[in-house]
Design an enzyme around this catalytic site. Structure first.
Site, PDB file in Angstrom:
ATOM      1  N   GLY A 184       0.828  -1.200   0.000  1.00 37.70           N
ATOM      2  CA  GLY A 184       0.000   0.000   0.000  1.00 37.70           C
ATOM      3  C   GLY A 184       0.857   1.241   0.000  1.00 37.70           C
ATOM      4  O   GLY A 184       2.080   1.184   0.204  1.00 37.70           O
ATOM      5  N   PRO A 223       2.516   4.955   1.161  1.00 37.76           N
ATOM      6  CA  PRO A 223       3.122   5.327   2.446  1.00 37.76           C
ATOM      7  C   PRO A 223       2.091   5.927   3.397  1.00 37.76           C
ATOM      8  O   PRO A 223       1.166   6.629   2.980  1.00 37.76           O
ATOM      9  CB  PRO A 223       4.183   6.371   2.047  1.00 37.76           C
ATOM     10  CG  PRO A 223       4.426   6.155   0.601  1.00 37.76           C
ATOM     11  CD  PRO A 223       3.143   5.657   0.023  1.00 37.76           C
ATOM     12  N   VAL A 255      -0.169   4.452   5.423  1.00 41.47           N
ATOM     13  CA  VAL A 255      -1.467   3.831   5.683  1.00 41.47           C
ATOM     14  C   VAL A 255      -1.431   2.896   6.886  1.00 41.47           C
ATOM     15  O   VAL A 255      -2.441   2.292   7.229  1.00 41.47           O
ATOM     16  CB  VAL A 255      -1.966   3.058   4.435  1.00 41.47           C
ATOM     17  CG1 VAL A 255      -2.235   4.003   3.292  1.00 41.47           C
ATOM     18  CG2 VAL A 255      -0.986   1.974   4.021  1.00 41.47           C
ATOM     19  N   GLY A 256      -0.269   2.759   7.538  1.00 44.57           N
ATOM     20  CA  GLY A 256      -0.204   1.987   8.780  1.00 44.57           C
ATOM     21  C   GLY A 256       0.303   0.577   8.632  1.00 44.57           C
ATOM     22  O   GLY A 256      -0.026  -0.289   9.435  1.00 44.57           O
ATOM     23  N   LYS A 257       1.137   0.308   7.632  1.00 47.28           N
ATOM     24  CA  LYS A 257       1.632  -1.059   7.424  1.00 47.28           C
ATOM     25  C   LYS A 257       2.548  -1.487   8.573  1.00 47.28           C
ATOM     26  O   LYS A 257       2.394  -2.567   9.140  1.00 47.28           O
ATOM     27  CB  LYS A 257       2.383  -1.142   6.083  1.00 47.28           C
ATOM     28  CG  LYS A 257       1.525  -0.813   4.871  1.00 47.28           C
ATOM     29  CD  LYS A 257       2.266  -1.030   3.573  1.00 47.28           C
ATOM     30  CE  LYS A 257       3.421  -0.061   3.402  1.00 47.28           C
ATOM     31  NZ  LYS A 257       2.971   1.336   3.262  1.00 47.28           N
ATOM     32  N   THR A 258       3.514  -0.632   8.916  1.00 44.14           N
ATOM     33  CA  THR A 258       4.471  -0.991   9.970  1.00 44.14           C
ATOM     34  C   THR A 258       3.785  -1.053  11.329  1.00 44.14           C
ATOM     35  O   THR A 258       4.007  -1.991  12.110  1.00 44.14           O
ATOM     36  CB  THR A 258       5.623   0.023   9.998  1.00 44.14           C
ATOM     37  OG1 THR A 258       6.241   0.076   8.710  1.00 44.14           O
ATOM     38  CG2 THR A 258       6.663  -0.378  11.030  1.00 44.14           C
ATOM     39  N   SER A 262      -5.102   2.777 -18.482  1.00 42.73           N
ATOM     40  CA  SER A 262      -6.450   3.073 -18.002  1.00 42.73           C
ATOM     41  C   SER A 262      -6.984   4.416 -18.508  1.00 42.73           C
ATOM     42  O   SER A 262      -8.138   4.748 -18.261  1.00 42.73           O
ATOM     43  CB  SER A 262      -6.482   3.058 -16.470  1.00 42.73           C
ATOM     44  OG  SER A 262      -5.632   4.049 -15.937  1.00 42.73           O
ATOM     45  N   LYS A 321      -9.057   5.301  -7.189  1.00 48.36           N
ATOM     46  CA  LYS A 321      -9.590   6.223  -8.195  1.00 48.36           C
ATOM     47  C   LYS A 321     -10.955   6.758  -7.789  1.00 48.36           C
ATOM     48  O   LYS A 321     -11.234   7.962  -7.924  1.00 48.36           O
ATOM     49  CB  LYS A 321      -9.668   5.515  -9.545  1.00 48.36           C
ATOM     50  CG  LYS A 321      -8.291   5.171 -10.125  1.00 48.36           C
ATOM     51  CD  LYS A 321      -8.412   4.391 -11.420  1.00 48.36           C
ATOM     52  CE  LYS A 321      -7.029   4.063 -11.990  1.00 48.36           C
ATOM     53  NZ  LYS A 321      -7.089   3.286 -13.238  1.00 48.36           N
TER      54      LYS A 321
END
Length: 844
Positions: free
Chosen positions: A356, A358, A360-363, A724, A767
């Site tokens: 995802g 940067p 967004v809370g991955k770590t 797209s 989008k």
């Protein structure tokens, strides 16, 4: 040498099968008889001439062998002595007389009686016989000297015989041979052949004894060396004790640690061998330091220590809900993992990959997983790693060698089952030192990582209990083989509503705590937070939003501090800071006009309450300055050739306007705006579609011969690529050619083919969120993307009107201001019209 049969005889004798022994002629042998059939055969022989036929059975474990389970060649023997024992068994002493071969066997009264054929041979004396006899005698003397089980004097006396057959039988009976080899020797009736075979066997046995003696000598020397080392070690211990260093040495402590570490068998053997090498090295040598460091690493890695897992789903759910807002799919996957751990005793390790943008809370999600499961958490950043040794370690031959980061993280965690976060796995690269992503293939494969081999440790280490979580911003930079080993979970950007909730629940509280301000001093209403989200940050995550909230809190903290009373400080002679408080002058001092000064040690002044700062839109602008981001200037009215498209970026979705204009020319298509190869090909495909549908669009067939078309995507400094934008470009071209305006309140995304088919695209959630953020509530999408609506937040779906299309014709019906009027069937071309006009002029 010549042998001839001297005499052949046939005898009918009681037969006794014997086990695990071969009785040769001229051999005195004691044994115990216990089987009922053997006892009866023995008694029958004792009643007669005390002769009995002894033959060995094939399988010693068979109690009652059949005649076919007994060797056909045995020995006729005399019963010298028999003694009945209290337990019913009979101990007998027999002497072999001659070898015989069974002709037939019959069973009489519970025992076997055999008809045995015996043959006597006559050997003519000669030089060759003497040579063979002398060779066997010499070899047997050597054998007796090498063997520790035979008495030399007795054996030498026993072989002083003239009969070659008796010599062969005497020697064969005293050799350490197997039952099969002795039976083979017994079955050789010819004395010369038997003596030759004995000579060959003696050569083999002497060679074996020589090898045994060599090995024994070597073992004896090693034992002597070991005893010497033990003596010297004990002496060293005694010296150390006299020096006051205690009885236990450093090596004893290391040995205890190695035994208690719970290592695998291979690792324990390696550690023990290395400890022995270390004991023999000088303490100050460089090699000693290398060995000691290696042992320290082996002992530092957790071999058996595990963290007790929390498998309570309710607790895990509460932790995840308390730490993160939204992310329902991720939370479901973690709860599924815990459910499996509860049902299966030894499940395979899980490897997840959070992908995802940067922020967004991955770590932080990985930390929450560790907290929810009660495991230790360690983080390994892979950004910029380009050396395979960073993963597998260096071999100990290199100076300053260390284990790889995987083993170092295991040491840091201290348990066998931590949560290991492999951060920024998509940022790895490779060079001449190797490819670290290839080394990770073993680490992240549950079928292989139970025997992970680090180059430094050089022993297998089990990683199957580790919960690996990788994070990445994009997938295309991760090798496909590595992607295949991970369960990819995508984390898309947050909606404005989600950002608002995250700010209210987490970010504001955290920044108040970090900056020291309280709820009474600063308040963040929804309007102020919305201003920050819309005008001061433009991201998929919330990292910059947190930074701006912290910026506001720091400004409020400064106001709080500046509102305090001013304090004057003086420095005493010893350098101590004190407050100076002015007082009224005493009467005696008034004449001099001086005021008295009272010095006191400095104390922290009490904070003076200030008026609460409410973060509104105006407050944000006054503190942070003008808005950093502006919304895309969308057209307020329908325009010809201007279409609103949707794009995906690494930080979320965005709006992308596409413009097209028509000029006189020769059919040239120009694309600008720093478009990539794929996007330029989409423009070519759109143009091909327009030309193929000229009649439907109300255009002459050869319109392109006299017109140039220019397609431009604004913000030309930013690279753009991807398929797209196909239907967006096609709509702009159609609008420019037909002079029908495109609706300004609608956006679109989809790939186009030359036949006008609309193909599905990726990044749908990002989008649609971008369109929603910009206030565009009507969007054209490929029909095949209808299934992806499950990922769209429900509040966004309810507010938006979505058109799912299959072909470009459907797009134009929705996107253009009015319907296109098609030309009649087979209309004349422009050239034909011009030619007709010229003909009319000539006629007039």
């Amino acid at each position: 040498m010549v042998t001839t049969k001297d005499k052949t005889d046939t005898k009918r004798l009681p037969m006794m099968p014997i086990r695990d022994v071969i009785i040769f002629p001229y051999m005195m042998t004691p044994f115990v008889v216990g089987r009922e059939s053997s006892v009866r055969a023995l008694e029958e022989a004792l009643l007669g001439d005390k002769k009995i036929f002894l033959a060995t059975q094939h399988d010693a474990s068979v109690d009652e062998p059949r005649p076919e389970e007994i060797y056909s060649v045995g020995t006729v023997a005399n019963i010298v002595q028999s003694l009945k024992q209290p337990d019913g068994n009979i101990k007998v002493l027999v002497e072999g007389v001659e070898r015989g071969k069974i002709v037939s066997v019959s069973e009489e009264e519970g025992y076997f009686r055999a008809v045995v054929k015996t043959v006597a041979y006559k050997v003519e004396a000669g030089t060759q016989l003497e040579a063979l006899t002398g060779r066997v005698t010499n070899l047997f003397e050597q054998y007796v000297k090498l063997s520790q089980n035979l008495n030399y004097e007795t054996m030498i006396a026993a072989i002083r015989v003239d009969d070659p057959g008796k010599l062969a039988d005497t020697v064969g009976a005293n050799l350490q041979l197997t039952i099969e080899e002795k039976q083979e020797l017994l079955e050789i009736f010819d004395p010369i052949d038997r003596l030759t075979r004995v000579a060959d066997l003696l050569d083999i046995e002497i060679e074996k004894l020589n090898v045994d003696r060599t090995i024994q000598g070597r073992v004896k020397r090693q034992m002597e060396r070991a005893q010497k080392e033990y003596y010297l070690n004990e002496k060293i211990k005694a010296i150390q004790k006299e020096l006051g260093r205690g009885e236990k040495s450093e090596f004893d402590e290391l040995k205890k640690k190695i035994d208690a570490a719970g290592m695998t068998k291979d690792a324990h053997e390696k550690a023990t061998a290395e400890l022995k090498r270390l004991e023999s090295m000088p303490p100050m040598s460089a090699e000693s330091t290398v060995s000691r460091n290696y042992l320290d690493w082996l002992l530092a890695v957790p071999w058996k220590k595990r963290t007790k897992e929390i498998r309570d789903l309710r607790h895990a759910g509460q932790v995840l809900e308390g730490d993160h807002y939204g992310l329902e799919k991720i939370k479901e996957r973690i709860l599924e993992f815990l459910s499996v751990r509860r049902l299966v005793q030894n499940p395979k390790g899980s490897i997840l990959c959070f992908v995802g943008p940067p922020g967004v809370g991955k770590t932080s999600l990985g930390m929450s997983i560790a907290k929810a499961t009660g495991r230790k958490f360690v983080r390994l950043s892979l950004g910029g790693v380009r050396d395979e040794a960073e993963i597998r370690g260096h071999r100990r031959t290199y100076i300053g060698a260390l284990p790889g980061q995987v083993i170092q993280m295991m040491k840091k965690a201290g348990t066998r089952n931590p949560v290991v976060m492999l951060d920024e796995i998509d940022k790895m690269s490779m060079d001449f030192r190797g490819d670290p992503s290839a080394a990770l293939l073993e680490v992240l494969d549950p079928e292989q990582n139970y025997m992970f081999m680090d180059h430094y440790l050089d022993v297998e280490y089990d990683l199957k209990e580790v919960f690996f979580i990788a994070t990445a911003n994009v997938l295309h930079t991760i090798p496909s083989a590595l992607q295949d080993r991970m369960e990819v979970i995508r984390l898309s950007g947050y909606t404005e509503l989600e950002k608002l909730e995250i700010a209210k629940r987490f970010l504001v509280t955290k920044q108040r705590k970090d900056t020291g301000v309280t709820e009474e001093q600063v308040e963040f209403p929804d309007a102020g937070l919305q201003t920050l989200i819309q005008s001061y940050t433009r991201e998929a995550g919330v990292r910059n939003l947190e930074r701006e909230i912290g910026n506001l809190c720091r400004k409020v903290a400064r106001k709080v501090v500046e509102a305090q009373s001013p304090v004057t400080e003086e420095v005493t002679e010893n350098g101590e800071a004190v407050e100076v408080i002015e007082e009224e002058a005493a009467p005696a001092e008034e004449a001099t006009g001086k005021k008295g000064k009272k010095k006191a040690k400095k104390e922290e002044p009490a904070l003076v309450p200030i008026e609460k700062v409410v973060i509104t839109r105006d407050t944000v602008e006054s503190m942070l300055g003008p808005a950093k981001f502006r919304d895309v200037d969308l057209d307020k009215q329908n325009e010809i050739g201007a279409t609103t498209g949707l794009a995906w970026t690494e930080v979320g979705g965005s709006i992308l306007t596409t413009e097209a204009t028509v000029m006189e020319g020769r059919g040239k298509l120009t694309t600008t705006g720093k478009l990539g190869d794929v996007m330029q090909e989409s423009a070519q495909a759109a143009m091909s579609y327009v030309r193929s549908r000229a009649q439907y669009l109300g255009l002459p067939k050869d319109f392109y011969r006299h017109l140039d078309i220019h397609v431009h995507v604004p913000e030309g400094a930013i690279p753009k690529d991807g398929p797209s934008a196909g239907i967006t470009i096609a709509t702009s071209i159609c609008s420019a050619l037909t002079t029908i305006p495109v609706r300004c309140d609608i956006a679109m995304t989809g790939e186009i083919t030359v036949r006008g088919r609309v193909l599905p695209i990726g990044g749908l959630k990002e989008k649609l969120l971008a369109a929603h953020r910009q206030g565009i509530l009507e969007v054209v999408l490929p029909r095949d993307n209808e299934k992806d609506l499950v990922d769209i937040p429900e509040n966004v779906r309810k507010e938006m009107k979505l058109h799912f299309v299959f072909s470009m014709d459907e797009v134009l019906k929705v996107a253009l201001e009015r319907e296109i009027v098609a030309l009649p069937l087979a209309p004349p071309t422009t050239a034909e019209l011009g030619q007709r006009a010229n003909e009319d002029n000539m006629m007039h």
